[in-house]
Scaffold this motif. Structure first.
Motif, PDB file in Angstrom:
ATOM      1  N   UNK A 195      35.222  28.147  57.539  1.00  0.00           N
ATOM      2  CA  UNK A 195      36.010  29.372  57.725  1.00  0.00           C
ATOM      3  C   UNK A 195      35.514  30.172  58.926  1.00  0.00           C
ATOM      4  N   UNK A 196      34.189  30.330  59.045  1.00  0.00           N
ATOM      5  CA  UNK A 196      33.628  31.127  60.137  1.00  0.00           C
ATOM      6  C   UNK A 196      33.854  30.467  61.492  1.00  0.00           C
ATOM      7  N   UNK A 197      33.652  29.152  61.573  1.00  0.00           N
ATOM      8  CA  UNK A 197      33.822  28.467  62.858  1.00  0.00           C
ATOM      9  C   UNK A 197      35.286  28.433  63.281  1.00  0.00           C
ATOM     10  N   UNK A 198      36.169  28.097  62.355  1.00  0.00           N
ATOM     11  CA  UNK A 198      37.592  28.039  62.693  1.00  0.00           C
ATOM     12  C   UNK A 198      38.118  29.412  63.096  1.00  0.00           C
ATOM     13  N   UNK A 199      37.528  30.470  62.542  1.00  0.00           N
ATOM     14  CA  UNK A 199      37.930  31.818  62.933  1.00  0.00           C
ATOM     15  C   UNK A 199      37.378  32.240  64.281  1.00  0.00           C
ATOM     16  N   UNK A 200      36.166  31.760  64.613  1.00  0.00           N
ATOM     17  CA  UNK A 200      35.521  32.178  65.861  1.00  0.00           C
ATOM     18  C   UNK A 200      36.070  31.463  67.087  1.00  0.00           C
ATOM     19  N   UNK A 201      36.400  30.177  66.960  1.00  0.00           N
ATOM     20  CA  UNK A 201      36.754  29.384  68.142  1.00  0.00           C
ATOM     21  C   UNK A 201      37.961  29.924  68.920  1.00  0.00           C
ATOM     22  N   UNK A 202      39.052  30.342  68.271  1.00  0.00           N
ATOM     23  CA  UNK A 202      40.162  30.892  69.065  1.00  0.00           C
ATOM     24  C   UNK A 202      39.759  32.135  69.853  1.00  0.00           C
ATOM     25  N   UNK A 203      38.913  32.979  69.293  1.00  0.00           N
ATOM     26  CA  UNK A 203      38.428  34.152  70.020  1.00  0.00           C
ATOM     27  C   UNK A 203      37.618  33.740  71.243  1.00  0.00           C
ATOM     28  N   UNK A 204      36.808  32.695  71.099  1.00  0.00           N
ATOM     29  CA  UNK A 204      35.964  32.255  72.209  1.00  0.00           C
ATOM     30  C   UNK A 204      36.772  31.552  73.290  1.00  0.00           C
ATOM     31  N   UNK A 205      37.849  30.873  72.893  1.00  0.00           N
ATOM     32  CA  UNK A 205      38.723  30.262  73.898  1.00  0.00           C
ATOM     33  C   UNK A 205      39.417  31.343  74.716  1.00  0.00           C
ATOM     34  N   UNK A 206      39.738  32.470  74.060  1.00  0.00           N
ATOM     35  CA  UNK A 206      40.393  33.571  74.766  1.00  0.00           C
ATOM     36  C   UNK A 206      39.407  34.410  75.564  1.00  0.00           C
ATOM     37  N   UNK A 207      38.190  34.577  75.028  1.00  0.00           N
ATOM     38  CA  UNK A 207      37.174  35.397  75.696  1.00  0.00           C
ATOM     39  C   UNK A 207      35.800  34.789  75.442  1.00  0.00           C
ATOM     40  N   UNK A 208      35.341  33.907  76.334  1.00  0.00           N
ATOM     41  CA  UNK A 208      34.050  33.237  76.126  1.00  0.00           C
ATOM     42  C   UNK A 208      32.855  34.180  76.077  1.00  0.00           C
ATOM     43  N   UNK A 209      33.025  35.424  76.543  1.00  0.00           N
ATOM     44  CA  UNK A 209      31.919  36.373  76.554  1.00  0.00           C
ATOM     45  C   UNK A 209      31.884  37.270  75.319  1.00  0.00           C
ATOM     46  N   UNK A 210      32.694  36.974  74.331  1.00  0.00           N
ATOM     47  CA  UNK A 210      32.736  37.754  73.096  1.00  0.00           C
ATOM     48  C   UNK A 210      31.467  37.468  72.289  1.00  0.00           C
ATOM     49  N   UNK A 211      30.494  38.355  72.356  1.00  0.00           N
ATOM     50  CA  UNK A 211      29.201  38.102  71.714  1.00  0.00           C
ATOM     51  C   UNK A 211      29.312  38.082  70.198  1.00  0.00           C
ATOM     52  N   UNK A 212      30.211  38.893  69.641  1.00  0.00           N
ATOM     53  CA  UNK A 212      30.389  38.873  68.189  1.00  0.00           C
ATOM     54  C   UNK A 212      30.916  37.520  67.731  1.00  0.00           C
TER      55      UNK A 212
ATOM     56  N   UNK B 238      30.582  34.724  69.386  1.00  0.00           N
ATOM     57  CA  UNK B 238      29.493  33.766  69.619  1.00  0.00           C
ATOM     58  C   UNK B 238      28.506  33.793  68.449  1.00  0.00           C
ATOM     59  N   UNK B 239      28.201  34.979  67.962  1.00  0.00           N
ATOM     60  CA  UNK B 239      27.280  35.092  66.829  1.00  0.00           C
ATOM     61  C   UNK B 239      27.869  34.448  65.583  1.00  0.00           C
ATOM     62  N   UNK B 240      29.156  34.667  65.346  1.00  0.00           N
ATOM     63  CA  UNK B 240      29.802  34.071  64.175  1.00  0.00           C
ATOM     64  C   UNK B 240      29.810  32.544  64.273  1.00  0.00           C
ATOM     65  N   UNK B 241      30.067  32.029  65.456  1.00  0.00           N
ATOM     66  CA  UNK B 241      30.084  30.582  65.639  1.00  0.00           C
ATOM     67  C   UNK B 241      28.692  29.987  65.434  1.00  0.00           C
ATOM     68  N   UNK B 242      27.669  30.675  65.922  1.00  0.00           N
ATOM     69  CA  UNK B 242      26.303  30.168  65.760  1.00  0.00           C
ATOM     70  C   UNK B 242      25.880  30.222  64.292  1.00  0.00           C
ATOM     71  N   UNK B 243      26.288  31.272  63.591  1.00  0.00           N
ATOM     72  CA  UNK B 243      26.056  31.368  62.150  1.00  0.00           C
ATOM     73  C   UNK B 243      26.753  30.210  61.432  1.00  0.00           C
ATOM     74  N   UNK B 244      27.980  29.917  61.838  1.00  0.00           N
ATOM     75  CA  UNK B 244      28.718  28.806  61.234  1.00  0.00           C
ATOM     76  C   UNK B 244      28.021  27.481  61.508  1.00  0.00           C
ATOM     77  N   UNK B 245      27.520  27.309  62.734  1.00  0.00           N
ATOM     78  CA  UNK B 245      26.815  26.070  63.078  1.00  0.00           C
ATOM     79  C   UNK B 245      25.565  25.909  62.217  1.00  0.00           C
ATOM     80  N   UNK B 246      24.879  27.004  61.959  1.00  0.00           N
ATOM     81  CA  UNK B 246      23.709  26.996  61.073  1.00  0.00           C
ATOM     82  C   UNK B 246      24.103  26.467  59.689  1.00  0.00           C
ATOM     83  N   UNK B 247      25.166  27.012  59.118  1.00  0.00           N
ATOM     84  CA  UNK B 247      25.603  26.590  57.795  1.00  0.00           C
ATOM     85  C   UNK B 247      26.034  25.123  57.791  1.00  0.00           C
ATOM     86  N   UNK B 248      26.831  24.736  58.781  1.00  0.00           N
ATOM     87  CA  UNK B 248      27.317  23.356  58.843  1.00  0.00           C
ATOM     88  C   UNK B 248      26.161  22.391  59.071  1.00  0.00           C
TER      89      UNK B 248
END
Length: 363
Positions: free
Chosen positions: A201-218, A220-230
């Motif tokens: 859920x966290x990764x699928x939610x974060x990726x579209x935001x990062x594709x639109x704005x790669x500098x979105x630190x929030x 990026x944090x959500x995606x890294x948190x998701x990577x930790x869980x996965x």
């Protein structure tokens, strides 16, 4: 959904530090906490700038920088890295970068027994597992050993800001693959299911935001948190068809790691779907869809990721021998993997058309 009343789950000793800027500010503290005084920093050529910053932060405890990590950890690279560790008189290793750098750090730990600190800059999740991999004579072999599990993991979302959008997406889908296969693994558990659902859920939610704005630190944090869980899901369970297929495609045919995982995942899941209804229920809830393979295919393609193995360099003539190798390797999978079945999955992934809907797959 019926509760899984019989399972086992092993907690592995690892300390996690998660905050922006932690690569430089926390890594020296983690080394001191472990009592390490001569650390070799390893990385790949692309991550050398960040690794040098970490090395500088370590100061006198840095025994050198070894920037020779490559995809799939060729055995000769591991040999050179171990020589570098011994020449430096290192008592530990810091791996800075993606799965290749952390994989090289694990190879050092496997052969020397030295403690490893991981500072990941992608979403590979390798830092959360006791799994190691080496490629030799055209084949990738993997194993599990507690000695390769990093003792400390330093998550710094700022390190991922420089990831190109395409690599961001493929690395993120690579993380999703860990959670997907953990859900139908023979050693799955309720705790793994919770982590997998939240990670997806966290990764699928974060990726579209990062594709639109790669500098979105929030994001990026959500995606890294998701990577930790996965990654934690990967470390706690046995992977199946998807991962074995990707190991063959990478180790034997030289295909790029994250991109290969991204292309193969929808088709491997479509193949396993009839035998893994509970996993599909969890994934459907996390993604908000009744067609999980189709949703994963659509998400990756919409965000600019490759959709076919042909795009990655696999030839049509490679499909049959790759399938034979995949079917010839024993591993746990919810659905038996025959040569015909593996060939059908690879053929579909080679062509890149939308996967058949769950329940209607002809694979």
């Amino acid at each position: 959904m019926t509760f899984q009343s019989e399972f086992s789950y092993e907690t592995r000793p690892v300390r996690v530090v998660f905050r922006p800027g932690a690569a430089v500010t926390a890594t020296p503290d983690e080394a001191a906490r472990l009592g390490l005084r001569r650390l070799l920093v390893v990385c790949g050529s692309r991550g050398e700038t960040v690794a040098r910053a970490v090395a500088d932060a370590l100061g006198d405890t840095c025994a050198g920088l070894h920037a020779e990590a490559r995809m799939h950890v060729p055995a000769e690279d591991a040999d050179r890295a171990v020589e570098a560790v011994r020449a430096a008189g290192a008592d530990g290793c810091v791996a800075v970068g993606g799965g290749s750098a952390i994989g090289l750090g694990k190879a050092i730990a496997l052969r020397t027994g030295l403690p490893l600190i991981a500072v990941p800059s992608t979403y590979s999740g390798s830092e959360m597992t006791p799994v190691w991999g080496l490629t030799e004579h055209g084949a990738k072999r993997t194993g599990r050993d507690p000695v390769v599990q990093p003792r400390s993991v330093v998550y710094d979302p700022r390190l991922t800001l420089s990831l190109p959008v395409r690599l961001t997406v493929t690395s993120g889908v690579n993380a999703l693959a860990h959670a997907v296969e953990a859900l139908y693994a023979p050693d799955a558990s309720p705790l793994v299911s919770v982590m997998a659902e939240e990670g997806v859920r966290a990764m699928a939610g974060a990726l579209p935001h990062l594709a639109a704005d790669p500098q979105d630190l929030d994001a990026r944090s959500r995606a890294l948190y998701a990577a930790w869980l996965c990654g934690a899901c990967l470390g706690a369970t046995t992977m199946g068809l998807h991962h074995k297929m990707c190991h063959v495609l990478g180790g034997t045919f030289g295909l790029p790691h994250a991109e290969t995982h991204t292309v193969v995942l929808p088709y491997a899941l479509a193949y396993n779907a009839p035998a893994a209804p509970q996993a599909l229920t969890v994934l459907g809830r996390a993604l908000g869809t009744d067609d999980v393979p189709g949703a994963l295919w659509e998400l990756a393609g919409r965000l600019g990721a490759p959709r076919s193995l042909a795009e990655l360099g696999l030839t049509e003539a490679d499909v049959a021998p790759a399938a034979a190798r995949v079917a010839g390797e024993p591993y746990a999978n919810p659905r038996p993997v025959t040569a015909d079945g593996a060939r059908a999955v690879l053929r579909a992934a080679y062509e890149g058309a939308p996967p058949e809907p769950v329940g209607k797959t002809t694979l």
